[in-house]
Design a protein around this motif. Structure first.
Motif, short mmCIF file in Angstrom:
data_model
loop_
_atom_site.label_atom_id
_atom_site.label_comp_id
_atom_site.label_asym_id
_atom_site.label_seq_id
_atom_site.Cartn_x
_atom_site.Cartn_y
_atom_site.Cartn_z
N ARG A 1 63.29 4.37 -30.54
CA ARG A 1 63.60 3.06 -31.09
C ARG A 1 63.86 2.08 -29.94
O ARG A 1 64.32 2.48 -28.88
CB ARG A 1 64.86 3.11 -31.96
CG ARG A 1 64.90 4.21 -33.02
CD ARG A 1 66.32 4.31 -33.54
NE ARG A 1 66.53 5.44 -34.41
CZ ARG A 1 66.58 5.40 -35.73
NH1 ARG A 1 66.40 4.23 -36.33
NH2 ARG A 1 66.79 6.47 -36.45
N GLU B 1 54.77 1.57 -33.25
CA GLU B 1 55.01 0.66 -34.37
C GLU B 1 54.76 1.36 -35.71
O GLU B 1 54.07 0.84 -36.58
CB GLU B 1 54.13 -0.60 -34.25
CG GLU B 1 54.24 -1.31 -32.92
CD GLU B 1 55.65 -1.83 -32.61
OE1 GLU B 1 56.52 -1.76 -33.50
OE2 GLU B 1 55.89 -2.27 -31.48
N GLY C 1 56.66 1.68 -38.13
CA GLY C 1 57.24 0.95 -39.25
C GLY C 1 56.27 0.02 -39.94
O GLY C 1 56.55 -0.48 -41.03
N THR D 1 59.24 2.61 -32.82
CA THR D 1 59.33 1.43 -33.66
C THR D 1 60.35 0.46 -33.09
O THR D 1 61.28 0.86 -32.39
CB THR D 1 59.74 1.80 -35.10
OG1 THR D 1 59.73 0.63 -35.91
CG2 THR D 1 61.12 2.43 -35.14
N ARG E 1 61.57 -1.68 -35.42
CA ARG E 1 62.12 -2.10 -36.70
C ARG E 1 63.28 -1.19 -37.11
O ARG E 1 63.45 -0.09 -36.58
CB ARG E 1 61.02 -2.10 -37.76
CG ARG E 1 59.84 -2.99 -37.38
CD ARG E 1 58.77 -3.03 -38.44
NE ARG E 1 59.22 -3.73 -39.64
CZ ARG E 1 58.43 -3.97 -40.69
NH1 ARG E 1 57.16 -3.58 -40.66
NH2 ARG E 1 58.87 -4.60 -41.74
#
Length: 471
Positions: A169, A242, A244, A282, A284
């Motif tokens: 993350r 990515e 998400g 990600t 997000r």
């Protein structure tokens, strides 16, 4: 062009090949029997060996075995009569590159030689790239020594050798792909492929085709079969960036690969099995997306076996100058421009800036500064970070304080300003005081009286009340 050895006890054929291949620009030697060929293999290296399968003394199989033992990268092409084709096929199973059936045209042999040389070149290129990648992703080559980065690398070193799924993350530009590469290249799968896919860069139907491949006729424009990324990553590691941004349909298929290690190509009915380690990344908030029904809960828990949080660059200020110096060295070579480093004001400006775009923004800033710099060092003006507030700036450029209709205590405004200045200066009180145009002693006093807490590992200076001016 390559170095070629021709081994054949048929004089006319051997000399005809010698003339033809020499005329094509190759460096050619000849051996009239298997024993002579083996002697030359002990004395010299050849890119390609052309050997008759049946010869007096040592035969083509003996030449092949000797070549494989002495020079594993040398391509062996066997020449065989009709009756010994089966033997030639067996020879290919133990390492021969190809075979040609007599009689043949010289053009046919030239095509096979060119193919062998091209395969050899590609293998060398692949080995070079793998070695380069291994060097790039070596832990010692990852730039930075901040506690935040060290915590990340400690986790990476612990999980690299396993097959555990990892979720990385972090904000855009923090180096998530670099950490994914470090995990793969320091794992037991490092000799196999590291395949990267950006899930946000492709529409849903294109992303599924990219990941799983498709059969001919699966959709309009699918004029041939396509191998997907999961097949390419078999035995290695797949990095999904990515994640998400992935649709619910694709999420379900990814979950199946994680659980069952199998899938079908688009438009296909045959189930394919793969052995792939998955690393996802990600920027997000996946737990919030799970709560909102935008991301599958079961997939989230399958991905989140080991979670790595990448710190933004503003939380690892200690690394900014060393990262900038690394980029200067790289761009100096690319641009063929000598720059010795950053002057003191430029370093201070880099440390004060908040870097919303993180390392990627720093990299772009240094590249721009390298192009604009006229001297041997990069100055603050070259960085073009003019929107960054600095100490001593004009009062008309001071940021506007937002006061809510209900009001706000002045102490809260002071506390916020002090904390922001400390963050921008990497919690160095003297530099933070300079940003606010106050003395270090006043800065220290306000930190204590307002109860500002420092991060772990940082410590405020002992309290010393500011001295009143003499009357």
């Amino acid at each position: 062009m390559g170095r070629i050895l021709i081994a054949d006890d048929h004089d006319a054929l051997r000399r005809g090949l010698l003339r033809g291949l020499t005329g094509a620009g190759h460096e050619v030697e000849e051996a009239s029997n298997g024993n002579a060929a083996i002697e030359r293999l002990h004395d010299n290296y050849f890119d390609v060996v052309l050997s008759d399968l049946k010869m007096g003394g040592s035969d083509g199989m003996d030449v092949l075995r000797t070549c494989r033992a002495l020079h594993p990268t040398t391509a062996v092409i066997l020449m065989t009569a009709f009756g010994s084709v089966n033997t030639a096929v067996e020879a290919m199973k133990i390492g021969a590159f190809d075979y040609v059936q007599k009689p043949f045209e010289i053009e046919e042999m030239e095509v096979k030689i060119e193919k062998a040389l091209e395969v050899k070149r590609l293998k060398h290129e692949l080995e070079y790239l793998r070695g380069t990648q291994q060097d790039i992703y070596n832990f010692d080559r990852i730039v930075g020594s901040s506690p935040a980065l060290e915590r990340v690398l400690d986790i990476v070193k612990k999980v690299a050798k396993s097959n555990t799924t990892v979720l990385i993350r972090g904000e855009t530009g923090t180096g998530k792909e670099l950490i994914a590469g470090a995990i793969h290249h320091n794992s037991l799968r490092s000799a196999r492929n590291f395949v990267k896919v950006n899930c946000a860069a492709l529409q849903e139907n294109l992303l599924e085709s990219e990941l799983f491949g498709h059969e001919k006729g699966a959709f309009t424009g699918a004029d041939k079969q396509r191998i997907g990324r999961f097949e390419q990553a078999d035995g290695g590691t797949m990095f999904l960036d990515e994640i998400g941004d992935m649709s619910a349909s694709t999420q379900a298929k990814i979950l199946r690969v994680l659980q069952e290690h199998e899938f079908e190509r688009l438009g296909g009915t045959r189930t394919l099995r793969v052995d792939v380690r998955l690393i996802a990344a990600t920027n997000r908030d996946l737990p919030a997306m799970v709560q909102a029904g935008q991301f599958r809960e079961d997939l989230y828990y399958r991905l989140n076996v080991v979670s790595i949080e990448m710190p933004p660059l503003r939380e690892r200020k200690e690394d900014i100058v060393s990262l900038a110096s690394t980029f200067i060295g790289r761009f100096a070579a690319e641009l063929k421009k000598r720059i010795d480093g950053l002057d003191a004001d430029a370093q201070k400006l880099l440390m004060r800036y908040n870097w919303p775009g993180n390392i990627r923004e720093l990299e772009n800033t240094i590249e721009r500064a390298m192009l604009l710099a006229e001297g041997r060092v990069i100055t603050a003006a070259d960085l073009r970070l003019g929107d960054t507030p600095t100490a001593g700036g004009g009062r008309d450029q001071a940021p506007v304080v937002k006061i809510p209709p209900t009001g706000i205590p002045l102490d809260d405004i002071e506390r916020h300003a002090l904390v922001e200045a400390l963050k921008m200066s990497n919690w160095v009180q003297k530099d933070a005081a300079e940003l606010l145009s106050i003395s270090p002693r006043v800065m220290n006093y306000k930190i204590k009286t307002l109860g500002i807490e420092f991060p772990r590992g940082r410590r405020a200076a002992p309290l010393t009340p500011p001295v009143a001016a003499a009357s």
